[in-house]
Write a protein that holds these residues in place. Structure first.
Motif, short mmCIF file in Angstrom:
data_model
loop_
_atom_site.label_atom_id
_atom_site.label_comp_id
_atom_site.label_asym_id
_atom_site.label_seq_id
_atom_site.Cartn_x
_atom_site.Cartn_y
_atom_site.Cartn_z
N GLY A 76 0.84 -1.33 -0.06
CA GLY A 76 0.18 0.02 -0.17
C GLY A 76 1.09 1.08 -0.02
O GLY A 76 0.35 2.41 -0.30
N ALA A 77 1.97 1.29 0.66
CA ALA A 77 2.90 2.38 0.66
C ALA A 77 3.56 2.49 -0.60
O ALA A 77 4.35 3.67 -0.79
CB ALA A 77 4.05 2.24 2.01
N LEU A 78 3.64 1.38 -1.41
CA LEU A 78 4.49 1.21 -2.94
C LEU A 78 3.59 1.19 -3.81
O LEU A 78 3.98 0.01 -4.47
CB LEU A 78 5.77 0.65 -2.72
N PRO A 79 2.37 1.68 -4.03
CA PRO A 79 1.39 1.37 -5.00
C PRO A 79 2.20 1.32 -6.54
O PRO A 79 1.72 0.37 -7.39
CB PRO A 79 0.37 2.28 -5.15
N ASP A 80 2.82 2.23 -6.85
CA ASP A 80 3.60 2.42 -8.27
C ASP A 80 4.75 1.30 -8.36
O ASP A 80 4.98 1.13 -9.55
CB ASP A 80 4.00 3.79 -8.29
N ASN B 51 13.92 3.33 3.62
CA ASN B 51 12.53 3.89 4.37
C ASN B 51 11.45 4.27 3.23
O ASN B 51 11.87 5.09 2.47
CB ASN B 51 12.98 4.93 5.37
N ILE B 52 10.46 3.75 3.33
CA ILE B 52 9.17 4.17 2.37
C ILE B 52 8.15 4.94 3.06
O ILE B 52 7.24 5.36 2.35
CB ILE B 52 8.73 2.94 1.81
N LYS B 53 8.29 5.27 4.27
CA LYS B 53 7.19 6.08 5.04
C LYS B 53 7.87 7.32 5.77
O LYS B 53 8.93 7.32 5.89
CB LYS B 53 6.22 5.26 5.91
#
Length: 240
Positions: A49-53, A238-240
């Motif tokens: 969900g945090a990396l939809p693309d 880190n993605i958020k």
């Protein structure tokens, strides 16, 4: 009750208990009672969900892929193990940083497959369910692993990460809870980490200090009940 009656009753109870334990083990082996696997799905879904693309259907493998933010490596998991041409779970990573660091690809073991300008390394899974329908998505494909091959899902307590064991010491890990992970402020606690076993690469000529974009460092792992430090090539984000 006489002695014979007590003995028969005891044996009968033991048989019932053994049958119950056996049934529990079978269910666990099939993933129905797998605590780690069940717990990992929610956090894996949060990463997606945090990396939809970054999550896309991967027609080559008959499954799904999640690419790193720098698009240099991706984890791929199949939704139809009968159609996976190479591996059911794998990492696909750019070859150039390793070639530039001295890699002689002719010296790599057979489990490294060349795919254009990238390498594939992964595993075929031992069990697979029925192929998913046309409405399959990345999570339902992940659930195939959780249900039929829960042994490749692990929990790395030192980092509070779940992970997919991709064979030969290669892994993909993600934070159990990205919100807590971010709040901790610990630099080593990354949300996602792509992990390569360095040994085959070093044996094929790679200078670990010259591999751009990857960190060569020790990580804590459990070995026969003891924490030990082993070297890995890491690509953390880190993605958020």
């Amino acid at each position: 009750m006489n002695k014979n009656g007590k003995l028969i009753a005891s044996v009968a109870a033991a048989v019932i208990l053994t049958a119950a334990i056996t049934a529990g083990v079978v269910k666990t082996a099939e993933g129905n009672l797998d605590v780690i696997g069940k717990g990992s799905e929610k956090s894996f879904e949060a990463v997606i969900g945090a990396l939809p693309d970054a999550v896309k259907s991967d027609e080559t493998s008959g499954g799904w892929s999640l690419a790193s933010p720098d698009d240099s490596v991706r984890v791929i998991w199949s939704e139809d193990y009968q159609k996976s041409p190479v591996y059911d779970v794998m990492l696909k990573f750019d070859a150039k940083p390793f070639l530039d660091a001295g890699l002689d690809e002719s010296k790599l073991p057979d489990n490294y497959k060349k795919d254009g300008e990238a390498f594939l390394v992964g595993s075929k899974l031992s069990k697979g369910g029925s192929p998913l329908s046309d409405k399959a998505d990345a999570i339902s494909a992940y659930r195939l692993i959780e249900t039929h091959n829960p042994d490749i899902i692990n929990y790395h307590s030192a980092m509070d990460h779940y992970g997919l064991k991709l064979g030969d010491g290669n892994m993909f890990e993600w934070a159990k809870n990205m919100e807590i992970n971010t709040a901790s402020g610990k630099d080593q606690d990354k949300d996602i980490v792509f992990v390569l076993n360095p040994e085959p690469l070093l044996a094929a000529g790679v200078d670990p200090q010259k591999v751009e974009g990857w960190v060569y460092a020790t990580v804590p792992v459990m070995d026969h009940g003891k924490n030990i430090e082993v070297y890995k090539f890491l690509k953390p984000f880190n993605i958020k």
